[in-house]
Design a protein around this motif. Structure first.
Motif, mmCIF file in Angstrom:
data_model
loop_
_atom_site.group_PDB
_atom_site.id
_atom_site.type_symbol
_atom_site.label_atom_id
_atom_site.label_comp_id
_atom_site.label_asym_id
_atom_site.label_seq_id
_atom_site.Cartn_x
_atom_site.Cartn_y
_atom_site.Cartn_z
ATOM 1 N N ALA A 184 -16.523 9.059 19.868
ATOM 2 C CA ALA A 184 -17.887 9.153 19.342
ATOM 3 C C ALA A 184 -18.155 10.538 18.768
ATOM 4 C CB ALA A 184 -18.892 8.829 20.439
ATOM 5 N N LEU A 185 -17.706 11.572 19.494
ATOM 6 C CA LEU A 185 -17.866 12.945 19.016
ATOM 7 C C LEU A 185 -17.090 13.163 17.726
ATOM 8 C CD1 LEU A 185 -18.923 15.840 19.615
ATOM 9 C CD2 LEU A 185 -16.827 16.205 20.927
ATOM 10 N N LEU A 186 -15.851 12.675 17.682
ATOM 11 C CA LEU A 186 -15.011 12.813 16.496
ATOM 12 C C LEU A 186 -15.633 12.108 15.301
ATOM 13 C CD1 LEU A 186 -12.214 13.660 15.268
ATOM 14 C CD2 LEU A 186 -11.411 11.379 15.968
ATOM 15 N N ALA A 187 -16.123 10.887 15.511
ATOM 16 C CA ALA A 187 -16.714 10.130 14.415
ATOM 17 C C ALA A 187 -17.914 10.858 13.821
ATOM 18 C CB ALA A 187 -17.115 8.737 14.894
ATOM 19 N N GLY A 188 -18.727 11.450 14.681
ATOM 20 C CA GLY A 188 -19.857 12.214 14.180
ATOM 21 C C GLY A 188 -19.422 13.452 13.423
ATOM 22 N N THR A 189 -18.407 14.149 13.944
ATOM 23 C CA THR A 189 -17.909 15.369 13.305
ATOM 24 C C THR A 189 -17.332 15.069 11.924
ATOM 25 O OG1 THR A 189 -17.379 16.288 15.471
ATOM 26 C CG2 THR A 189 -16.331 17.321 13.573
ATOM 27 N N LEU A 190 -16.691 13.919 11.786
ATOM 28 C CA LEU A 190 -16.068 13.541 10.514
ATOM 29 C C LEU A 190 -17.036 12.852 9.566
ATOM 30 C CD1 LEU A 190 -12.664 12.101 11.823
ATOM 31 C CD2 LEU A 190 -13.140 14.413 10.986
ATOM 32 N N ALA A 191 -18.306 12.706 9.964
ATOM 33 C CA ALA A 191 -19.307 11.993 9.169
ATOM 34 C C ALA A 191 -18.819 10.582 8.845
ATOM 35 C CB ALA A 191 -19.647 12.761 7.889
ATOM 36 N N ALA A 192 -18.279 9.900 9.855
ATOM 37 C CA ALA A 192 -17.801 8.535 9.665
ATOM 38 C C ALA A 192 -18.965 7.591 9.416
ATOM 39 C CB ALA A 192 -17.011 8.086 10.890
ATOM 40 N N ASP A 193 -18.683 6.521 8.672
ATOM 41 C CA ASP A 193 -19.696 5.496 8.431
ATOM 42 C C ASP A 193 -19.790 4.505 9.582
ATOM 43 O OD1 ASP A 193 -20.432 6.186 5.595
ATOM 44 O OD2 ASP A 193 -18.286 5.830 5.333
ATOM 45 N N ARG A 194 -18.702 4.349 10.320
ATOM 46 C CA ARG A 194 -18.685 3.425 11.447
ATOM 47 C C ARG A 194 -17.764 3.963 12.542
ATOM 48 N NH1 ARG A 194 -21.983 1.600 8.572
ATOM 49 N NH2 ARG A 194 -22.367 -0.588 7.959
ATOM 50 N N LEU A 195 -18.130 3.689 13.777
ATOM 51 C CA LEU A 195 -17.245 3.851 14.926
ATOM 52 C C LEU A 195 -16.964 2.457 15.474
ATOM 53 C CD1 LEU A 195 -15.818 5.375 17.278
ATOM 54 C CD2 LEU A 195 -18.050 5.412 18.434
ATOM 55 N N ALA A 213 -6.853 14.286 1.233
ATOM 56 C CA ALA A 213 -5.583 14.142 0.516
ATOM 57 C C ALA A 213 -5.086 12.697 0.496
ATOM 58 C CB ALA A 213 -4.529 15.041 1.158
ATOM 59 N N GLY A 214 -5.860 11.780 1.066
ATOM 60 C CA GLY A 214 -5.507 10.371 0.979
ATOM 61 C C GLY A 214 -4.739 9.808 2.160
ATOM 62 N N PHE A 215 -4.653 10.551 3.255
ATOM 63 C CA PHE A 215 -3.909 10.091 4.418
ATOM 64 C C PHE A 215 -4.776 9.223 5.340
ATOM 65 C CE2 PHE A 215 -1.284 13.559 3.080
ATOM 66 C CZ PHE A 215 -0.010 13.313 3.579
ATOM 67 N N ALA A 216 -4.155 8.276 6.023
ATOM 68 C CA ALA A 216 -4.715 7.668 7.228
ATOM 69 C C ALA A 216 -4.227 8.506 8.400
ATOM 70 C CB ALA A 216 -4.257 6.221 7.367
ATOM 71 N N VAL A 225 -8.062 17.149 10.147
ATOM 72 C CA VAL A 225 -8.217 15.718 9.865
ATOM 73 C C VAL A 225 -8.963 15.514 8.550
ATOM 74 C CG1 VAL A 225 -9.159 13.539 10.713
ATOM 75 C CG2 VAL A 225 -8.154 15.175 12.324
ATOM 76 N N LEU A 226 -10.025 16.278 8.347
ATOM 77 C CA LEU A 226 -10.784 16.168 7.096
ATOM 78 C C LEU A 226 -9.918 16.504 5.889
ATOM 79 C CD1 LEU A 226 -14.173 17.741 8.246
ATOM 80 C CD2 LEU A 226 -13.824 15.385 7.458
ATOM 81 N N ALA A 227 -9.074 17.520 6.016
ATOM 82 C CA ALA A 227 -8.188 17.885 4.908
ATOM 83 C C ALA A 227 -7.205 16.753 4.597
ATOM 84 C CB ALA A 227 -7.443 19.175 5.244
ATOM 85 N N SER A 271 0.835 -1.201 0.000
ATOM 86 C CA SER A 271 0.000 0.000 0.000
ATOM 87 C C SER A 271 0.868 1.248 0.000
ATOM 88 C CB SER A 271 -0.907 0.009 1.242
ATOM 89 O OG SER A 271 -1.594 1.245 1.349
ATOM 90 N N LYS A 272 0.422 2.246 -0.740
ATOM 91 C CA LYS A 272 1.131 3.525 -0.796
ATOM 92 C C LYS A 272 0.407 4.615 0.005
ATOM 93 C CE LYS A 272 3.104 2.613 -5.375
ATOM 94 N NZ LYS A 272 4.479 2.459 -4.957
ATOM 95 N N VAL A 273 -0.578 4.236 0.799
ATOM 96 C CA VAL A 273 -1.307 5.212 1.617
ATOM 97 C C VAL A 273 -0.341 5.864 2.607
ATOM 98 C CG1 VAL A 273 -3.098 5.506 3.388
ATOM 99 C CG2 VAL A 273 -3.532 4.056 1.386
ATOM 100 N N ARG A 274 -0.423 7.187 2.694
ATOM 101 C CA ARG A 274 0.428 7.933 3.623
ATOM 102 C C ARG A 274 -0.277 8.097 4.970
ATOM 103 N NH1 ARG A 274 1.065 13.129 0.042
ATOM 104 N NH2 ARG A 274 -1.096 12.496 -0.368
ATOM 105 N N THR A 275 0.528 8.371 5.990
ATOM 106 C CA THR A 275 -0.010 8.489 7.345
ATOM 107 C C THR A 275 0.390 9.827 7.958
ATOM 108 O OG1 THR A 275 1.945 7.406 8.280
ATOM 109 C CG2 THR A 275 0.072 5.992 7.709
ATOM 110 N N ALA A 276 -0.422 10.296 8.905
ATOM 111 C CA ALA A 276 -0.128 11.568 9.583
ATOM 112 C C ALA A 276 -0.740 11.557 10.968
ATOM 113 C CB ALA A 276 -0.676 12.751 8.790
ATOM 114 N N THR A 277 -0.120 12.301 11.874
ATOM 115 C CA THR A 277 -0.655 12.490 13.227
ATOM 116 C C THR A 277 -1.022 13.956 13.415
ATOM 117 O OG1 THR A 277 0.531 10.684 14.290
ATOM 118 C CG2 THR A 277 -0.070 12.516 15.677
ATOM 119 N N VAL A 278 -2.178 14.206 14.005
ATOM 120 C CA VAL A 278 -2.604 15.554 14.358
ATOM 121 C C VAL A 278 -2.665 15.641 15.880
ATOM 122 C CG1 VAL A 278 -4.417 17.298 14.194
ATOM 123 C CG2 VAL A 278 -3.957 15.797 12.244
ATOM 124 N N VAL A 279 -1.801 16.484 16.472
ATOM 125 C CA VAL A 279 -1.885 16.740 17.911
ATOM 126 C C VAL A 279 -3.142 17.579 18.127
ATOM 127 C CG1 VAL A 279 -0.762 17.807 19.891
ATOM 128 C CG2 VAL A 279 0.602 16.550 18.217
#
Length: 317
Positions: A217-228, A180-183, A174-176, A102-110
């Motif tokens: 749970a709050l984050l998942a809702g904010t990001l419009a996630a399909d699953r938590l 851009a294709g990051f995990a 996180v949405l940005a 996989s070529k998916v890139r990764t990032a951490t957001v403090v």
């Protein structure tokens, strides 16, 4: 699917609870393997994590050095552990993804989590953290403005507020990154607790601990996630835990599960915040949430493993 996965802090220590650097690194290497499988299968993944053992280590350093340097506040501890665990997760994920081609890139957001300055928890701190100290040792820490309580024979222990998460302030970043294709790894330890300081868009850190599952749970809702998915050390939430009548919960409606919570069926500070977080996400988003073990995440997303909390059965039975 876009999936938010919350990994418990104990999944990042050795089986005996040891939290030496080598123990943490080895545990994280194992923990990210099923996450890498999901990413390689094409899912968008946001990973959040606990940080109890890591913050615990920092608190010990605070206590040992308190007579020499001022203790580091809890919001700083949160930021430091987010960055450290994030680094380890990124390195482990990069290796696991590369092994799968996989070529998916990764990032951490403090990441910061806003809480209300008037949250009742601040008026009566009650969340115990860190180790037990003697009265004399606790008095040194209390001299730095910390709250300590006499816990009887075991000694004194620090207590802090555990306020409700209100807003994941750094979700736009996180949405940005997702676009851009990051995990992404973010909101570790429930997020760095901050309150509005009264200035335009200004915040300040506070001495508090936010439950990481409620923030997930709050984050998942904010990001419009399909699953938590709340990953823990058991495959299901269990009714009657530790009794001869224990039974795993598989599929359950959010209303029914809320009724079980209200009856006190789950252990406070252990499974209760996990089922509460799953209920919040399912009710607010109208999408399923799952509680399961790390190794069963993929099956839980398919609905064949774990405790699946469904939003479409809303009334208690």
């Amino acid at each position: 699917m876009r999936v938010v996965i919350a990994v418990g802090g104990n999944a990042m220590t050795a089986a005996d609870g040891s939290a030496r650097p080598a123990d943490q690194q080895a545990a994280i290497e194992t923990a990210v393997e099923p996450v890498a499988e999901l990413i390689s299968a094409g899912h968008q993944v946001v990973l959040t994590h606990g940080n109890g053992p890591q913050v615990g280590n920092l608190l010990v350093k605070n206590e040992l050095a308190a007579a020499v340097v001022p203790p580091v506040p809890l919001d700083w501890c949160g930021a430091q552990t987010q960055a450290t665990v994030g680094l380890l997760m990124l390195n482990a994920l990069d290796r696991a993804l590369a092994a799968r081609g996989s070529k998916v890139r990764t990032a951490t957001v403090v990441s910061r989590t806003e809480v209300a300055a008037d949250d009742p928890g601040f008026a009566a701190p009650s969340k115990p953290i860190g180790r037990y100290l003697s009265q004399a040792e606790a008095a040194v820490m209390a001299g730095h403005g910390q709250h300590w309580q006499d816990r009887g024979e075991r000694g004194w222990r620090r207590v802090v507020a555990s306020p409700e998460p209100v807003r994941c302030l750094d979700a736009p970043a996180v949405l940005a990154l997702l676009a851009a294709g990051f995990a992404v790894v973010c909101s570790g330890g429930g997020g760095i607790p901050v309150v509005a300081d009264g200035s335009p868009s200004g915040y300040r850190g506070v001495e508090a601990v936010i439950d990481k599952d409620l923030t997930a749970a709050l984050l998942a809702g904010t990001l419009a996630a399909d699953r938590l998915v709340i990953a823990t050390d058991v495959e299901h939430a269990v009714l009657g835990w530790g009794t001869e009548h224990a039974r795993p919960l598989t599929g359950i409606g959010v209303g029914e599960l809320e009724a079980l919570i209200a009856r006190g069926e789950f252990t406070s500070g252990s499974m209760e915040p996990k089922v509460l977080a799953a209920c919040r996400f399912a009710r607010r988003s109208g999408k399923p949430a799952a509680i399961t073990s790390l190794g069963a995440i993929a099956a839980a997303l398919a609905g064949t493993a774990g405790t699946i909390v469904h939003p479409d059965r809303l009334d208690p039975v």
